[in-house]
Motif scaffolding. Structure first.
Motif, PDB file in Angstrom:
ATOM      1  N   GLY A  35       0.854  -1.028   0.122  1.00  0.00           N
ATOM      2  CA  GLY A  35      -0.125   0.105   0.021  1.00  0.00           C
ATOM      3  C   GLY A  35       0.985   1.380   0.230  1.00  0.00           C
ATOM      4  O   GLY A  35       1.860   1.407   0.678  1.00  0.00           O
ATOM      5  N   ILE A  36       0.407   2.262  -0.774  1.00  0.00           N
ATOM      6  CA  ILE A  36       0.960   3.592  -0.855  1.00  0.00           C
ATOM      7  C   ILE A  36       0.753   4.291   0.597  1.00  0.00           C
ATOM      8  O   ILE A  36      -0.466   4.832   0.640  1.00  0.00           O
ATOM      9  CB  ILE A  36       0.726   4.261  -1.900  1.00  0.00           C
ATOM     10  N   ASP A  37       1.713   4.371   1.536  1.00  0.00           N
ATOM     11  CA  ASP A  37       1.478   5.105   2.612  1.00  0.00           C
ATOM     12  C   ASP A  37       1.826   6.498   2.740  1.00  0.00           C
ATOM     13  O   ASP A  37       1.473   7.344   3.999  1.00  0.00           O
ATOM     14  CB  ASP A  37       2.016   4.299   3.890  1.00  0.00           C
ATOM     15  N   SER A  38       2.712   6.903   1.841  1.00  0.00           N
ATOM     16  CA  SER A  38       2.881   8.462   2.022  1.00  0.00           C
ATOM     17  C   SER A  38       3.417   8.817   0.620  1.00  0.00           C
ATOM     18  O   SER A  38       3.604   7.949  -0.417  1.00  0.00           O
ATOM     19  CB  SER A  38       4.360   8.530   2.706  1.00  0.00           C
ATOM     20  N   ASP A  39       3.686  10.064   0.415  1.00  0.00           N
ATOM     21  CA  ASP A  39       4.106  11.022  -0.952  1.00  0.00           C
ATOM     22  C   ASP A  39       5.409  10.192  -1.305  1.00  0.00           C
ATOM     23  O   ASP A  39       5.793   9.784  -2.400  1.00  0.00           O
ATOM     24  CB  ASP A  39       4.107  12.173  -0.730  1.00  0.00           C
ATOM     25  N   GLU A  40       6.165   9.896  -0.362  1.00  0.00           N
ATOM     26  CA  GLU A  40       7.763   9.393  -0.410  1.00  0.00           C
ATOM     27  C   GLU A  40       7.756   8.124  -1.131  1.00  0.00           C
ATOM     28  O   GLU A  40       8.380   7.725  -1.926  1.00  0.00           O
ATOM     29  CB  GLU A  40       8.184   9.303   0.991  1.00  0.00           C
ATOM     30  N   THR A  41       6.790   7.186  -0.731  1.00  0.00           N
ATOM     31  CA  THR A  41       6.527   6.024  -1.268  1.00  0.00           C
ATOM     32  C   THR A  41       6.063   6.059  -2.889  1.00  0.00           C
ATOM     33  O   THR A  41       6.717   5.393  -3.764  1.00  0.00           O
ATOM     34  CB  THR A  41       5.473   5.205  -0.743  1.00  0.00           C
ATOM     35  N   LEU A  42       5.110   7.090  -2.999  1.00  0.00           N
ATOM     36  CA  LEU A  42       4.615   7.077  -4.287  1.00  0.00           C
ATOM     37  C   LEU A  42       5.621   7.507  -5.399  1.00  0.00           C
ATOM     38  O   LEU A  42       5.883   7.083  -6.406  1.00  0.00           O
ATOM     39  CB  LEU A  42       3.483   7.812  -4.684  1.00  0.00           C
ATOM     40  N   TRP A  43       6.428   8.596  -4.954  1.00  0.00           N
ATOM     41  CA  TRP A  43       7.443   9.080  -5.547  1.00  0.00           C
ATOM     42  C   TRP A  43       8.678   8.356  -5.958  1.00  0.00           C
ATOM     43  O   TRP A  43       9.245   8.417  -7.075  1.00  0.00           O
ATOM     44  CB  TRP A  43       7.822  10.677  -5.227  1.00  0.00           C
ATOM     45  N   SER A  44       8.927   7.619  -4.871  1.00  0.00           N
ATOM     46  CA  SER A  44       9.954   6.583  -4.847  1.00  0.00           C
ATOM     47  C   SER A  44       9.721   5.461  -6.087  1.00  0.00           C
ATOM     48  O   SER A  44      10.565   5.059  -6.637  1.00  0.00           O
ATOM     49  CB  SER A  44      10.274   5.901  -3.570  1.00  0.00           C
ATOM     50  N   LEU A  45       8.704   5.004  -5.945  1.00  0.00           N
ATOM     51  CA  LEU A  45       8.128   3.892  -7.048  1.00  0.00           C
ATOM     52  C   LEU A  45       8.116   4.806  -8.419  1.00  0.00           C
ATOM     53  O   LEU A  45       8.617   3.888  -9.343  1.00  0.00           O
ATOM     54  CB  LEU A  45       6.582   3.405  -6.864  1.00  0.00           C
ATOM     55  N   VAL A  46       7.837   5.779  -8.623  1.00  0.00           N
ATOM     56  CA  VAL A  46       7.875   6.435  -9.852  1.00  0.00           C
ATOM     57  C   VAL A  46       9.326   6.502 -10.351  1.00  0.00           C
ATOM     58  O   VAL A  46       9.697   6.166 -11.424  1.00  0.00           O
ATOM     59  CB  VAL A  46       7.221   7.752  -9.944  1.00  0.00           C
ATOM     60  N   GLU A  47      10.257   7.084  -9.499  1.00  0.00           N
ATOM     61  CA  GLU A  47      11.760   7.080  -9.839  1.00  0.00           C
ATOM     62  C   GLU A  47      12.290   5.885 -10.229  1.00  0.00           C
ATOM     63  O   GLU A  47      13.046   5.495 -10.942  1.00  0.00           O
ATOM     64  CB  GLU A  47      12.400   7.938  -9.051  1.00  0.00           C
ATOM     65  N   ALA A  48      11.766   4.905  -9.196  1.00  0.00           N
ATOM     66  CA  ALA A  48      12.712   3.475  -9.236  1.00  0.00           C
ATOM     67  C   ALA A  48      12.024   2.962 -10.521  1.00  0.00           C
ATOM     68  O   ALA A  48      12.981   2.298 -11.297  1.00  0.00           O
ATOM     69  CB  ALA A  48      12.241   2.595  -8.139  1.00  0.00           C
ATOM     70  N   THR A  49      10.912   3.084 -10.969  1.00  0.00           N
ATOM     71  CA  THR A  49      10.517   2.585 -12.084  1.00  0.00           C
ATOM     72  C   THR A  49      11.225   3.044 -13.451  1.00  0.00           C
ATOM     73  O   THR A  49      11.674   2.360 -14.336  1.00  0.00           O
ATOM     74  CB  THR A  49       8.888   2.699 -12.209  1.00  0.00           C
ATOM     75  N   GLU A  50      11.375   4.510 -13.558  1.00  0.00           N
ATOM     76  CA  GLU A  50      12.190   5.219 -14.417  1.00  0.00           C
ATOM     77  C   GLU A  50      13.525   4.632 -14.453  1.00  0.00           C
ATOM     78  O   GLU A  50      14.129   4.203 -15.693  1.00  0.00           O
ATOM     79  CB  GLU A  50      12.008   6.554 -14.313  1.00  0.00           C
ATOM     80  N   LEU A  51      14.171   4.578 -13.452  1.00  0.00           N
ATOM     81  CA  LEU A  51      15.380   4.052 -13.243  1.00  0.00           C
ATOM     82  C   LEU A  51      15.775   2.564 -13.738  1.00  0.00           C
ATOM     83  O   LEU A  51      16.611   2.169 -14.650  1.00  0.00           O
ATOM     84  CB  LEU A  51      16.199   4.227 -11.712  1.00  0.00           C
ATOM     85  N   ALA A  52      14.837   1.684 -13.472  1.00  0.00           N
ATOM     86  CA  ALA A  52      14.721   0.353 -13.845  1.00  0.00           C
ATOM     87  C   ALA A  52      14.681   0.341 -15.233  1.00  0.00           C
ATOM     88  O   ALA A  52      15.513  -0.394 -16.242  1.00  0.00           O
ATOM     89  CB  ALA A  52      13.864  -0.309 -13.103  1.00  0.00           C
ATOM     90  N   ASP A  53      13.634   1.065 -15.809  1.00  0.00           N
ATOM     91  CA  ASP A  53      13.593   1.039 -17.093  1.00  0.00           C
ATOM     92  C   ASP A  53      14.683   1.482 -18.059  1.00  0.00           C
ATOM     93  O   ASP A  53      15.016   1.036 -19.169  1.00  0.00           O
ATOM     94  CB  ASP A  53      12.312   2.097 -17.700  1.00  0.00           C
ATOM     95  N   VAL A  54      15.214   2.526 -17.488  1.00  0.00           N
ATOM     96  CA  VAL A  54      16.343   3.238 -18.319  1.00  0.00           C
ATOM     97  C   VAL A  54      17.619   2.263 -18.427  1.00  0.00           C
ATOM     98  O   VAL A  54      18.360   1.918 -19.306  1.00  0.00           O
ATOM     99  CB  VAL A  54      17.112   4.249 -17.728  1.00  0.00           C
ATOM    100  N   TYR A  55      17.664   1.205 -17.023  1.00  0.00           N
ATOM    101  CA  TYR A  55      18.873  -0.053 -17.209  1.00  0.00           C
ATOM    102  C   TYR A  55      18.638  -0.738 -18.014  1.00  0.00           C
ATOM    103  O   TYR A  55      19.324  -1.205 -18.713  1.00  0.00           O
ATOM    104  CB  TYR A  55      18.744  -0.356 -15.819  1.00  0.00           C
ATOM    105  N   CYS A  56      17.075  -1.292 -18.314  1.00  0.00           N
ATOM    106  CA  CYS A  56      16.808  -2.206 -19.004  1.00  0.00           C
ATOM    107  C   CYS A  56      17.132  -2.016 -20.476  1.00  0.00           C
ATOM    108  O   CYS A  56      16.860  -2.909 -21.350  1.00  0.00           O
ATOM    109  CB  CYS A  56      15.273  -2.806 -18.761  1.00  0.00           C
TER     110      CYS A  56
END
Length: 197
Positions: A35-56
């Protein structure tokens, strides 16, 4: 993310990479408490997804360019709400890498450069892409004009009449400074909800 971290460490970044570790900690926390419990979690997921996509789909870039680009990406604030006009280089650079990665993923030979931001070959033509991520709505027109001037220089330097230029604009920051969230029940609801916005 771990594979990207290994690439970055191999290019001289701190081991472990603090920003990657931050995102991994958020992911571990989500495994324990979904569950998304904070803004921090949401924005971390967004950036982590972008970074993982860039790596792939890392586009072609020199070791020096890779270090410069990721140094910029990892230097900005983790939370986009803390981003300022002076610190937005990080997310601007991530937009360049994401765009280049997307093209690369689609099978288009792509290079990350300095000017233009991205070059690729499409239909036997060299295509130059200048990426802009305006900080506010008021900066959109200025950014596009600046990109067109940069492309004009890029195309003149290429000295090939078949070359073309494109301005890629990310509207994410201009439209949403990080304070608005769109919530939908299903993936099918996403497009209509975005259209209404």
């Amino acid at each position: 993310l771990l594979r990207l971290e290994r690439v970055l460490v191999g290019h001289g970044f701190e081991d472990p990479v603090p920003r990657i570790q931050f995102h991994l900690a958020v992911l571990r926390r989500l495994r324990q408490r979904p569950g998304i419990d904070s803004d921090e979690t949401l924005w971390s997921l967004v950036e982590a997804t972008e970074l993982a996509d860039v790596y792939c789909s890392l586009p072609i870039m020199s070791a020096r360019t890779l270090r410069e680009k990721f140094r910029a990406v990892l230097d900005g604030p983790c939370n986009p709400q803390q981003e300022t006009a002076a610190s937005n280089l990080a997310r601007n650079t991530l937009f360049e890498l994401t765009m280049a990665g997307w093209l690369s993923h689609k099978g288009i030979p792509t290079r990350i450069c300095h000017n233009p931001d991205i070059s690729c070959v499409m239909a036997d033509r060299l295509l130059f892409i200048q990426c802009k991520r305006p900080f506010s709505r008021q900066k959109i027109e200025t950014n596009i004009k600046r990109a067109c001037k940069q492309l004009s220089v890029d195309l003149d330097t290429a000295n090939d009449l078949r070359s073309r230029g494109v301005v890629a604009v990310s509207m994410t920051r201009a439209i949403n400074p990080g304070t608005m969230f769109l919530q939908v029940r299903t993936e099918a609801d996403l497009t209509p909800a975005l259209s209404r916005q």
